[in-house]
Scaffold this motif. Structure first.
Motif, PDB file in Angstrom:
ATOM      1  N   MET A   1       0.834  -1.211   0.000  1.00 17.69           N
ATOM      2  CA  MET A   1       0.000   0.000   0.000  1.00 17.69           C
ATOM      3  C   MET A   1       0.864   1.255   0.000  1.00 17.69           C
ATOM      4  SD  MET A   1      -3.512  -0.022   2.097  1.00 17.69           S
ATOM      5  CE  MET A   1      -3.039  -1.021   3.505  1.00 17.69           C
ATOM      6  N   SER A   2       0.379   2.298  -0.684  1.00 16.52           N
ATOM      7  CA  SER A   2       1.190   3.517  -0.768  1.00 16.52           C
ATOM      8  C   SER A   2       1.249   4.215   0.596  1.00 16.52           C
ATOM      9  CB  SER A   2       0.599   4.469  -1.799  1.00 16.52           C
ATOM     10  OG  SER A   2      -0.640   4.939  -1.335  1.00 16.52           O
ATOM     11  N   ALA A   3       2.240   5.091   0.726  1.00 19.91           N
ATOM     12  CA  ALA A   3       2.407   5.831   1.987  1.00 19.91           C
ATOM     13  C   ALA A   3       1.285   6.863   2.134  1.00 19.91           C
ATOM     14  CB  ALA A   3       3.768   6.515   1.986  1.00 19.91           C
ATOM     15  N   LEU A   4       1.110   7.329   3.348  1.00 21.54           N
ATOM     16  CA  LEU A   4       0.104   8.359   3.655  1.00 21.54           C
ATOM     17  C   LEU A   4       0.819   9.655   4.002  1.00 21.54           C
ATOM     18  CD1 LEU A   4      -2.054   6.157   6.020  1.00 21.54           C
ATOM     19  CD2 LEU A   4      -2.985   7.362   4.022  1.00 21.54           C
ATOM     20  N   VAL A   5       0.257  10.770   3.528  1.00 19.05           N
ATOM     21  CA  VAL A   5       0.833  12.078   3.861  1.00 19.05           C
ATOM     22  C   VAL A   5      -0.109  12.794   4.821  1.00 19.05           C
ATOM     23  CG1 VAL A   5       1.679  14.275   2.981  1.00 19.05           C
ATOM     24  CG2 VAL A   5       1.819  12.249   1.549  1.00 19.05           C
ATOM     25  N   PHE A   6       0.400  13.214   5.961  1.00 17.70           N
ATOM     26  CA  PHE A   6      -0.387  13.960   6.941  1.00 17.70           C
ATOM     27  C   PHE A   6       0.059  15.417   6.949  1.00 17.70           C
ATOM     28  CE2 PHE A   6      -0.644   9.620   8.331  1.00 17.70           C
ATOM     29  CZ  PHE A   6      -1.958   9.490   8.772  1.00 17.70           C
ATOM     30  N   ALA A   7      -0.919  16.317   6.923  1.00 17.63           N
ATOM     31  CA  ALA A   7      -0.593  17.749   6.997  1.00 17.63           C
ATOM     32  C   ALA A   7      -0.721  18.205   8.442  1.00 17.63           C
ATOM     33  CB  ALA A   7      -1.535  18.557   6.114  1.00 17.63           C
ATOM     34  N   TYR A   8       0.391  18.649   9.035  1.00 17.74           N
ATOM     35  CA  TYR A   8       0.275  19.364  10.306  1.00 17.74           C
ATOM     36  C   TYR A   8      -0.477  20.655   9.960  1.00 17.74           C
ATOM     37  CZ  TYR A   8       1.663  21.474  14.719  1.00 17.74           C
ATOM     38  OH  TYR A   8       1.651  22.060  15.958  1.00 17.74           O
ATOM     39  N   PRO A   9      -1.416  21.119  10.839  1.00 20.45           N
ATOM     40  CA  PRO A   9      -2.212  22.304  10.482  1.00 20.45           C
ATOM     41  C   PRO A   9      -1.359  23.449   9.923  1.00 20.45           C
ATOM     42  CG  PRO A   9      -2.969  21.371  12.563  1.00 20.45           C
ATOM     43  CD  PRO A   9      -1.756  20.581  12.178  1.00 20.45           C
ATOM     44  N   GLY A  10      -1.806  23.984   8.795  1.00 24.66           N
ATOM     45  CA  GLY A  10      -1.063  25.063   8.138  1.00 24.66           C
ATOM     46  C   GLY A  10      -0.192  24.573   6.994  1.00 24.66           C
ATOM     47  N   ASN A  11      -0.080  23.267   6.851  1.00 23.71           N
ATOM     48  CA  ASN A  11       0.804  22.698   5.814  1.00 23.71           C
ATOM     49  C   ASN A  11       0.016  21.917   4.763  1.00 23.71           C
ATOM     50  OD1 ASN A  11       3.910  22.872   6.933  1.00 23.71           O
ATOM     51  ND2 ASN A  11       2.385  22.890   8.557  1.00 23.71           N
ATOM     52  N   GLU A  12      -1.263  22.247   4.626  1.00 19.84           N
ATOM     53  CA  GLU A  12      -2.137  21.482   3.727  1.00 19.84           C
ATOM     54  C   GLU A  12      -1.694  21.603   2.264  1.00 19.84           C
ATOM     55  OE1 GLU A  12      -3.126  23.539   6.134  1.00 19.84           O
ATOM     56  OE2 GLU A  12      -4.143  22.206   7.549  1.00 19.84           O
ATOM     57  N   ALA A  13      -1.268  22.800   1.863  1.00 22.29           N
ATOM     58  CA  ALA A  13      -0.881  22.979   0.448  1.00 22.29           C
ATOM     59  C   ALA A  13       0.322  22.097   0.125  1.00 22.29           C
ATOM     60  CB  ALA A  13      -0.563  24.446   0.169  1.00 22.29           C
ATOM     61  N   LEU A  14       1.302  22.091   1.006  1.00 22.06           N
ATOM     62  CA  LEU A  14       2.488  21.255   0.790  1.00 22.06           C
ATOM     63  C   LEU A  14       2.104  19.776   0.755  1.00 22.06           C
ATOM     64  CD1 LEU A  14       5.552  20.693   0.683  1.00 22.06           C
ATOM     65  CD2 LEU A  14       5.588  20.898   3.184  1.00 22.06           C
ATOM     66  N   ALA A  15       1.267  19.356   1.705  1.00 27.83           N
ATOM     67  CA  ALA A  15       0.865  17.939   1.759  1.00 27.83           C
ATOM     68  C   ALA A  15       0.170  17.527   0.464  1.00 27.83           C
ATOM     69  CB  ALA A  15      -0.037  17.697   2.965  1.00 27.83           C
ATOM     70  N   LYS A  16      -0.653  18.417  -0.079  1.00 29.61           N
ATOM     71  CA  LYS A  16      -1.366  18.088  -1.334  1.00 29.61           C
ATOM     72  C   LYS A  16      -0.385  17.897  -2.478  1.00 29.61           C
ATOM     73  CE  LYS A  16      -6.016  19.861  -0.641  1.00 29.61           C
ATOM     74  NZ  LYS A  16      -6.356  18.554  -0.087  1.00 29.61           N
ATOM     75  N   VAL A  17       0.611  18.771  -2.563  1.00 32.88           N
ATOM     76  CA  VAL A  17       1.600  18.648  -3.640  1.00 32.88           C
ATOM     77  C   VAL A  17       2.382  17.344  -3.480  1.00 32.88           C
ATOM     78  CG1 VAL A  17       3.689  19.675  -4.644  1.00 32.88           C
ATOM     79  CG2 VAL A  17       1.784  21.143  -3.974  1.00 32.88           C
ATOM     80  N   LEU A  18       2.786  17.034  -2.246  1.00 29.83           N
ATOM     81  CA  LEU A  18       3.553  15.802  -2.007  1.00 29.83           C
ATOM     82  C   LEU A  18       2.717  14.579  -2.386  1.00 29.83           C
ATOM     83  CD1 LEU A  18       5.147  16.540   1.518  1.00 29.83           C
ATOM     84  CD2 LEU A  18       6.172  16.879  -0.735  1.00 29.83           C
ATOM     85  N   ALA A  19       1.440  14.604  -2.002  1.00 29.90           N
ATOM     86  CA  ALA A  19       0.574  13.453  -2.278  1.00 29.90           C
ATOM     87  C   ALA A  19       0.333  13.311  -3.775  1.00 29.90           C
ATOM     88  CB  ALA A  19      -0.743  13.597  -1.518  1.00 29.90           C
ATOM     89  N   ALA A  20      -0.024  14.422  -4.425  1.00 33.31           N
ATOM     90  CA  ALA A  20      -0.367  14.357  -5.850  1.00 33.31           C
ATOM     91  C   ALA A  20       0.834  13.911  -6.687  1.00 33.31           C
ATOM     92  CB  ALA A  20      -0.864  15.720  -6.328  1.00 33.31           C
ATOM     93  N   ALA A  21       2.014  14.448  -6.357  1.00 30.16           N
ATOM     94  CA  ALA A  21       3.197  14.136  -7.171  1.00 30.16           C
ATOM     95  C   ALA A  21       3.625  12.688  -7.019  1.00 30.16           C
ATOM     96  CB  ALA A  21       4.345  15.058  -6.786  1.00 30.16           C
ATOM     97  N   ASN A  22       3.269  12.071  -5.915  1.00 30.94           N
ATOM     98  CA  ASN A  22       3.758  10.720  -5.633  1.00 30.94           C
ATOM     99  C   ASN A  22       2.659   9.669  -5.611  1.00 30.94           C
ATOM    100  OD1 ASN A  22       6.746  11.045  -5.001  1.00 30.94           O
ATOM    101  ND2 ASN A  22       5.843  12.699  -3.814  1.00 30.94           N
ATOM    102  N   GLY A  23       1.450  10.069  -5.982  1.00 34.92           N
ATOM    103  CA  GLY A  23       0.324   9.129  -5.968  1.00 34.92           C
ATOM    104  C   GLY A  23       0.047   8.596  -4.567  1.00 34.92           C
ATOM    105  N   LEU A  24       0.230   9.441  -3.554  1.00 37.86           N
ATOM    106  CA  LEU A  24       0.011   9.025  -2.164  1.00 37.86           C
ATOM    107  C   LEU A  24      -1.376   9.472  -1.702  1.00 37.86           C
ATOM    108  CD1 LEU A  24       3.446  10.109  -0.630  1.00 37.86           C
ATOM    109  CD2 LEU A  24       2.865   7.980  -1.795  1.00 37.86           C
ATOM    110  N   SER A  25      -1.875   8.836  -0.663  1.00 33.81           N
ATOM    111  CA  SER A  25      -3.156   9.267  -0.092  1.00 33.81           C
ATOM    112  C   SER A  25      -2.877  10.287   1.001  1.00 33.81           C
ATOM    113  CB  SER A  25      -3.894   8.087   0.541  1.00 33.81           C
ATOM    114  OG  SER A  25      -3.878   6.994  -0.329  1.00 33.81           O
ATOM    115  N   GLU A  26      -3.848  11.176   1.179  1.00 32.67           N
ATOM    116  CA  GLU A  26      -3.727  12.131   2.281  1.00 32.67           C
ATOM    117  C   GLU A  26      -4.348  11.527   3.526  1.00 32.67           C
ATOM    118  OE1 GLU A  26      -4.530  16.340   1.335  1.00 32.67           O
ATOM    119  OE2 GLU A  26      -4.676  15.607  -0.728  1.00 32.67           O
ATOM    120  N   GLY A  27      -3.611  11.484   4.604  1.00 31.81           N
ATOM    121  CA  GLY A  27      -4.115  10.944   5.860  1.00 31.81           C
ATOM    122  C   GLY A  27      -4.856  12.018   6.641  1.00 31.81           C
ATOM    123  N   ALA A  28      -5.861  11.605   7.409  1.00 25.60           N
ATOM    124  CA  ALA A  28      -6.602  12.593   8.202  1.00 25.60           C
ATOM    125  C   ALA A  28      -6.118  12.564   9.650  1.00 25.60           C
ATOM    126  CB  ALA A  28      -8.089  12.289   8.135  1.00 25.60           C
TER     127      ALA A  28
END
Ligand code: R5P
Length: 294
Positions: A1-28
């Motif tokens: 399974m692919s890795a999960l990217v978690f955004a510490y509050p305030g880092n949502e834009a970065l987390a989205k770019v990391l997830a999209a570029a690497n086909g990762l899911s965003e963790g809640a």
């Protein structure tokens, strides 16, 4: 399974770019304060046996780092396989020796502490001076993303006939690299720090560069006094108003306003720390390097 990217509050834009570029899911993740200011953490998805990435830039670190620790420890308790921190700005790198008796070498202490609960760190151009490499103080994997190509690209596209000026010997490493990419000359000044807020910077010798636009370039703009001192020399020498380029826009207190008032033409930074001056987007190059690591 692919890795999960978690955004510490305030880092949502970065987390989205990391997830999209690497086909990762965003963790809640839920992170809030109890009424008594203690921290509540809940990971809202299954992380068992999955790689995880926490996106959290660490400017103004002290209010963030305890909850970051709780997030990482909770991921570990829930069975996450690996925990990488993507922190575009890595703090506590400047107190890298004991300048006076009794002082703590917080660069070492902070590195030892992060190393105790993470598996790896990705950051952008940390302040490496007496410490030559993060591996000297971090006991975990580390990866440094170079902002120089993005900065060279911005300068080449936005400044006519630039002359790059680094305010101190530490800046030589970025300035020479950026100059190479932007195909322009550079000079490096000498700096003496008198205390937290006061610095002396040597006078730039501009005789050979009369027709060029000065571009001051430094890794961190904190109090802004390094840039301000260098900008004043330029104004005094009758040079065109300088463009100021910083990698990390820390801007302590009124630093941004004071630098603006020093008569500079423009202030531009990379988006390692969120600020209105962020014109150079380094999130895609962080994502690209994360791809290689994962
Ligand atoms: C220090 O050596 C760094 O490279 C920067 O020059 C420094 O952090 C800038 O700090 P300030 O904005 O407070 O002068």
């Amino acid at each position: 399974m692919s890795a999960l990217v978690f955004a510490y509050p305030g880092n949502e834009a970065l987390a989205k770019v990391l997830a999209a570029a690497n086909g990762l899911s965003e963790g809640a993740l839920t992170l809030r304060q109890f009424p008594d200011d203690e921290t509540f953490v809940r990971i809202e998805c299954d992380v068992k046996n999955r790689g995880t990435v926490i996106a959290c830039t660490l400017d103004r670190p002290n209010p963030k780092i305890l909850s970051l620790y709780f997030v990482a420890r909770t991921l570990r308790d829930l069975g996450a396989k690996r925990i990488w921190l993507v922190t575009p700005y890595l703090p506590y790198m400047r107190q890298d020796k004991q300048f006076h008796a009794g002082e703590g070498v917080t660069a070492n202490e902070f590195a030892a502490w992060l190393s105790s609960f993470l598996d790896g760190i990705i950051t952008v151009d940390p302040h490496l001076h007496r410490i030559r490499s993060l591996s000297e103080i971090y006991a975990i994997r580390t990866h440094v993303v170079a902002a120089a190509p993005a900065i060279s690209g911005w300068i080449a596209g936005n400044v006519t006939s630039p002359l790059l000026i680094g305010p101190d010997s530490e800046s030589a490493q970025w300035v020479s690299e950026v100059a190479r990419g932007a195909n322009c000359p550079f000079v490096v000044l000498e700096k003496k720090r008198l205390d937290d807020r006061n610095v002396n910077v040597s006078v730039p010798q501009l005789a050979d560069y009369r027709d060029r636009t000065p571009v001051l370039i430094d890794d961190i703009i904190a109090t802004g006094h390094t840039m301000i001192a260098a900008a004043r020399h330029l104004v005094h020498a009758g040079a065109p108003r300088p463009v100021c380029v910083g990698i990390h826009s820390v801007f302590a207190g009124q630093a941004y306003e004071e630098l603006t008032d020093a008569g500079v033409a423009r202030i531009v930074t990379c988006n390692t720390v969120s600020h209105p001056t962020n014109e150079i987007d380094v999130h895609p190059i962080i994502a690209r390097d994360l791809t290689r690591i994962l």
